[in-house]
Design a protein around this motif. Sequence first.
Motif, PDB file in Angstrom:
ATOM      1  N   GLU A 164     -75.873 -49.729 -13.823  1.00 26.25           N
ATOM      2  CA  GLU A 164     -76.105 -48.487 -14.820  1.00 26.25           C
ATOM      3  C   GLU A 164     -77.752 -47.930 -14.668  1.00 26.25           C
ATOM      4  O   GLU A 164     -78.009 -46.798 -14.796  1.00 26.25           O
ATOM      5  CB  GLU A 164     -75.893 -49.064 -16.334  1.00 26.25           C
ATOM      6  N   LYS A 165     -78.559 -48.894 -14.632  1.00 29.80           N
ATOM      7  CA  LYS A 165     -80.119 -48.514 -14.501  1.00 29.80           C
ATOM      8  C   LYS A 165     -80.394 -47.895 -13.352  1.00 29.80           C
ATOM      9  O   LYS A 165     -81.061 -46.826 -13.405  1.00 29.80           O
ATOM     10  CB  LYS A 165     -80.949 -49.739 -14.824  1.00 29.80           C
ATOM     11  N   VAL A 166     -79.802 -48.155 -12.313  1.00 29.87           N
ATOM     12  CA  VAL A 166     -80.290 -47.242 -11.016  1.00 29.87           C
ATOM     13  C   VAL A 166     -79.413 -45.804 -10.995  1.00 29.87           C
ATOM     14  O   VAL A 166     -80.032 -44.858 -10.738  1.00 29.87           O
ATOM     15  CB  VAL A 166     -79.470 -47.985  -9.919  1.00 29.87           C
ATOM     16  N   GLN A 167     -78.120 -45.955 -11.627  1.00 29.43           N
ATOM     17  CA  GLN A 167     -77.910 -44.392 -11.831  1.00 29.43           C
ATOM     18  C   GLN A 167     -78.455 -43.592 -12.780  1.00 29.43           C
ATOM     19  O   GLN A 167     -78.592 -42.433 -12.619  1.00 29.43           O
ATOM     20  CB  GLN A 167     -76.005 -44.679 -12.701  1.00 29.43           C
ATOM     21  N   GLU A 168     -79.082 -44.257 -13.954  1.00 27.40           N
ATOM     22  CA  GLU A 168     -79.756 -43.641 -14.821  1.00 27.40           C
ATOM     23  C   GLU A 168     -81.218 -43.144 -14.076  1.00 27.40           C
ATOM     24  O   GLU A 168     -81.556 -41.852 -14.185  1.00 27.40           O
ATOM     25  CB  GLU A 168     -80.280 -44.494 -16.122  1.00 27.40           C
ATOM     26  N   ARG A 192     -66.555 -75.007 -14.191  1.00 29.39           N
ATOM     27  CA  ARG A 192     -66.923 -74.396 -15.237  1.00 29.39           C
ATOM     28  C   ARG A 192     -67.994 -73.578 -15.149  1.00 29.39           C
ATOM     29  O   ARG A 192     -68.511 -72.413 -15.466  1.00 29.39           O
ATOM     30  CB  ARG A 192     -66.786 -75.272 -16.796  1.00 29.39           C
ATOM     31  N   TRP A 193     -69.134 -74.555 -14.756  1.00 25.37           N
ATOM     32  CA  TRP A 193     -70.482 -73.876 -14.476  1.00 25.37           C
ATOM     33  C   TRP A 193     -70.545 -72.611 -13.443  1.00 25.37           C
ATOM     34  O   TRP A 193     -71.241 -71.621 -13.664  1.00 25.37           O
ATOM     35  CB  TRP A 193     -71.326 -74.935 -13.903  1.00 25.37           C
ATOM     36  N   LEU A 194     -69.661 -72.831 -12.255  1.00 27.10           N
ATOM     37  CA  LEU A 194     -69.639 -71.599 -11.276  1.00 27.10           C
ATOM     38  C   LEU A 194     -68.962 -70.540 -11.992  1.00 27.10           C
ATOM     39  O   LEU A 194     -69.364 -69.609 -11.804  1.00 27.10           O
ATOM     40  CB  LEU A 194     -68.898 -72.267 -10.049  1.00 27.10           C
ATOM     41  N   ALA A 195     -68.050 -70.786 -12.753  1.00 26.34           N
ATOM     42  CA  ALA A 195     -67.036 -69.601 -13.343  1.00 26.34           C
ATOM     43  C   ALA A 195     -68.036 -68.755 -14.260  1.00 26.34           C
ATOM     44  O   ALA A 195     -68.438 -67.776 -14.364  1.00 26.34           O
ATOM     45  CB  ALA A 195     -65.711 -69.999 -13.853  1.00 26.34           C
ATOM     46  N   GLU A 196     -68.983 -69.598 -15.146  1.00 25.62           N
ATOM     47  CA  GLU A 196     -69.880 -68.955 -16.180  1.00 25.62           C
ATOM     48  C   GLU A 196     -70.701 -68.380 -15.269  1.00 25.62           C
ATOM     49  O   GLU A 196     -71.396 -67.195 -15.627  1.00 25.62           O
ATOM     50  CB  GLU A 196     -70.581 -69.893 -17.071  1.00 25.62           C
ATOM     51  N   SER A 197     -71.275 -68.876 -14.272  1.00 28.42           N
ATOM     52  CA  SER A 197     -72.569 -68.116 -13.423  1.00 28.42           C
ATOM     53  C   SER A 197     -71.805 -66.939 -12.839  1.00 28.42           C
ATOM     54  O   SER A 197     -72.744 -66.146 -12.719  1.00 28.42           O
ATOM     55  CB  SER A 197     -73.034 -69.121 -12.375  1.00 28.42           C
ATOM     56  N   ARG A 214     -74.931 -59.014 -15.007  1.00 28.29           N
ATOM     57  CA  ARG A 214     -76.292 -58.662 -14.593  1.00 28.29           C
ATOM     58  C   ARG A 214     -76.218 -57.415 -13.552  1.00 28.29           C
ATOM     59  O   ARG A 214     -76.953 -56.530 -13.460  1.00 28.29           O
ATOM     60  CB  ARG A 214     -77.194 -59.737 -14.410  1.00 28.29           C
ATOM     61  N   LEU A 215     -75.058 -57.430 -12.637  1.00 29.53           N
ATOM     62  CA  LEU A 215     -74.938 -56.488 -11.727  1.00 29.53           C
ATOM     63  C   LEU A 215     -74.536 -55.318 -12.289  1.00 29.53           C
ATOM     64  O   LEU A 215     -74.930 -54.226 -11.671  1.00 29.53           O
ATOM     65  CB  LEU A 215     -74.127 -57.020 -10.591  1.00 29.53           C
TER      66      LEU A 215
END
Length: 93
Positions: free
Chosen positions: A81-85, A63-68, A75-76
């Motif tokens: 999005e930020k890099v594209q902006e 479960r922890w691995l799936a959530e991570s 986050r990726l």
Amino acid sequence: MKASLLLALVCMAVLAAGARADTPGEPEALLRKVQEYAQKATAMAKNAFSRVQESEVAQQARRWLAESADLAKQRLGWLKEKVQELWKQMPAA
């Protein structure tokens, strides 16, 4: 199972079968006993792995691995999005 552990189990089975063989001149009996020991060792290993996989700790780890992994994907995406902006804001050279 690690190969070294499996090799050690096979060696122990061969030694035990040799010690228990009625006469040292019967290779078929020795082979049969080694096969029996190998089957028992395999069954015990499968049983142990099944218990480990079904344990609460293993389930929590999955479960922890799936959530991570989900959080990392989020986050990726945000970073992308930020890099594209930033790329759009850069003046053309």
